[in-house]
Design a protein around this motif. Structure first.
Motif, PDB file in Angstrom:
ATOM      1  N   GLU A   1       2.426   1.832  -3.422  1.00  0.00           N
ATOM      2  CA  GLU A   1       1.469   2.245  -4.443  1.00  0.00           C
ATOM      3  C   GLU A   1       1.026   3.693  -4.278  1.00  0.00           C
ATOM      4  O   GLU A   1       0.527   4.297  -5.203  1.00  0.00           O
ATOM      5  N   SER A   2       1.188   4.249  -3.076  1.00  0.00           N
ATOM      6  CA  SER A   2       0.712   5.625  -2.873  1.00  0.00           C
ATOM      7  C   SER A   2       1.764   6.661  -3.134  1.00  0.00           C
ATOM      8  O   SER A   2       2.817   6.512  -3.488  1.00  0.00           O
TER       9      SER A   2
ATOM     10  N   ARG B   1       0.835  -1.204   0.000  1.00  0.00           N
ATOM     11  CA  ARG B   1       0.000   0.000   0.000  1.00  0.00           C
ATOM     12  C   ARG B   1       0.866   1.250   0.000  1.00  0.00           C
ATOM     13  O   ARG B   1       0.597   2.202  -0.719  1.00  0.00           O
ATOM     14  N   ASP B   2       1.932   1.258   0.803  1.00  0.00           N
ATOM     15  CA  ASP B   2       2.831   2.409   0.844  1.00  0.00           C
ATOM     16  C   ASP B   2       3.556   2.633  -0.482  1.00  0.00           C
ATOM     17  O   ASP B   2       3.775   3.758  -0.900  1.00  0.00           O
TER      18      ASP B   2
END
Length: 135
Positions: A134-135, A131-132
């Motif tokens: 991808e952001s 998630r990190d």
């Protein structure tokens, strides 16, 4: 040397996980107490006497030296004498029970947390890492 200042700093550095400082402070306190230096008050406002403080100070310094050595000697900062219990620092997800399994699953950034209630290590789980990224 002021053993009270050293004791207070040792407790603070242990809590903050500054292992090189823990090692240096514990070594200084152990040497001081081993050479019959007067002890610090080890129990805060409770006054239990010099004999108590001497023994607690020596035991704590010896333990802190051993643990700091274990953390500093391991490239991943994982002391051998501590059971590996892992939780994600971001989502609180529980991790596997071995370092090898955690690495295989994609966990990263392990950090030894001696004051943890149930976990002794924090890290980042594969879901949070993804998630990190991808952001």
């Amino acid at each position: 040397m002021d053993p009270q200042v050293t004791w207070n700093a040792l407790i603070r550095e242990w809590s903050d996980g500054n292992w090189l400082d823990v090692f240096e402070l514990a070594e200084a306190l152990f040497d001081w107490l081993s050479n019959d230096g007067f002890p610090p008050e080890t129990m805060g406002t409770l006054r239990l006497g010099a004999d108590w403080n001497q023994m607690i100070g020596l035991a704590a310094a010896k333990f802190a030296l051993k643990r700091a050595n274990e953390v500093l000697d391991n490239p991943a900062g994982i002391p051998d004498s501590v059971p590996f219990t892992l939780t994600c620092a971001n989502c609180n997800n529980e991790g596997p029970s071995t370092v090898c399994d955690a690495l295989e699953e994609g966990w990263s950034h392990f950090q030894y947390v001696p004051a943890g209630m149930s976990e002794k290590f924090l890290g980042y789980c594969p879901v949070c890492r993804k998630r990190d990224l991808e952001s």
